[in-house]
Design a protein around this motif. Sequence first.
Motif, mmCIF file in Angstrom:
data_model
loop_
_atom_site.group_PDB
_atom_site.id
_atom_site.type_symbol
_atom_site.label_atom_id
_atom_site.label_comp_id
_atom_site.label_asym_id
_atom_site.label_seq_id
_atom_site.Cartn_x
_atom_site.Cartn_y
_atom_site.Cartn_z
ATOM 1 N N ASP A 1 41.127 37.601 39.590
ATOM 2 C CA ASP A 1 41.640 38.916 39.209
ATOM 3 C C ASP A 1 43.161 38.833 39.127
ATOM 4 N N LYS B 1 37.763 45.599 28.446
ATOM 5 C CA LYS B 1 37.660 46.411 29.666
ATOM 6 C C LYS B 1 38.046 47.844 29.325
ATOM 7 N N ALA C 1 35.027 44.506 42.283
ATOM 8 C CA ALA C 1 36.474 44.447 42.024
ATOM 9 C C ALA C 1 37.230 45.100 43.177
ATOM 10 N N SER C 2 38.555 45.019 43.087
ATOM 11 C CA SER C 2 39.415 45.549 44.157
ATOM 12 C C SER C 2 39.038 44.901 45.494
ATOM 13 N N ARG D 1 40.044 42.734 48.577
ATOM 14 C CA ARG D 1 41.341 42.594 49.262
ATOM 15 C C ARG D 1 41.380 41.480 50.311
ATOM 16 N N ASN E 1 44.074 43.703 34.338
ATOM 17 C CA ASN E 1 44.153 45.151 34.148
ATOM 18 C C ASN E 1 45.592 45.481 33.770
ATOM 19 N N ARG F 1 39.529 50.105 46.920
ATOM 20 C CA ARG F 1 40.087 51.456 46.740
ATOM 21 C C ARG F 1 39.197 52.516 47.379
ATOM 22 N N PHE G 1 34.950 49.400 42.351
ATOM 23 C CA PHE G 1 36.172 49.053 43.090
ATOM 24 C C PHE G 1 35.937 49.204 44.591
HETATM 25 O O1 G3P Z 1 41.047 44.717 38.379
HETATM 26 C C1 G3P Z 1 40.804 45.828 39.169
HETATM 27 C C2 G3P Z 1 40.950 45.652 40.642
HETATM 28 O O2 G3P Z 1 40.472 44.449 41.102
HETATM 29 C C3 G3P Z 1 42.150 46.230 41.281
HETATM 30 O O3 G3P Z 1 42.319 45.905 42.634
HETATM 31 O O4 G3P Z 1 43.611 45.848 44.737
HETATM 32 O O5 G3P Z 1 44.518 47.113 42.751
HETATM 33 O O6 G3P Z 1 42.568 47.987 44.022
HETATM 34 P P1 G3P Z 1 43.311 46.767 43.575
#
Ligand code: G3P
Length: 217
Positions: free
Chosen positions: A6, A85, A165-166, A168, A28, A134, A131
């Motif tokens: 990512d 996307k 996704a997202s 961490r 993104n 988030r 996500f």
């Molecule tokens: O590509 C979308 C995503 O992975 C964003 O991650 O850490 O900005 O919530 P984040």
Amino acid sequence: MKFFLDTANVEDIRKANDMGIICGVTTNPSLIAKEGRDFKQVVAEIASIVDGPISGEVKATTTDAEGMIREGREIARIHRNMVVKIPMTVEGLKACHTLAAEGIKVNMTLIFTANQALLAARSGAAFVSPFVGRLDDISVRGTDLISEVAEIFHAHGIRTEIIAASIRHPMHVTECALAGADIATVPYKVIEQMTRHPLTDQGIEKFRKDYEAVFGN
Ligand code: G3P
């Protein structure tokens, strides 16, 4: 569960690709902006490094279906592996439906409920991106969403792939794999964190010392 990286950082993509662990990349608008490079140029370079689905998002300022369809077609023309996307909105669904009918793969992003994932799948999305991080940020367990979507897709024979996704941290990765995500898209830092264990380092050091004590280096 497979891995995508990512990021829009080509050095990180090369490093992960050299390890043989990734089979795709997601970007993104924030990640593209962070690199400060031209969108088409950077995604084309990414596609020349990784032979797998590369998600490029429509402009963050484009909100109507017609605009997303126009941009989606342009993105698809950059390389045969490009995936368009598109954010999860009513206009986004219309764009997804049209592009999917033309054989263009769509990754519906900014998914925060199982219903959004189900709608995206029914409109023809090849991938959905719930996500995780988030949701955790607002005290909702993100990995529960992955389990729900995986259960629904399995129950109804939906072949749309779930990209967690997202992501961490490494525990997100383990939990998403257990929850049934098809793919986790992760920042390079998380890949690095996943490779480490203090007992691995200690073991390497002990093997080195024991070997050198007898054979030298
Ligand atoms: O590509 C979308 C995503 O992975 C964003 O991650 O850490 O900005 O919530 P984040």
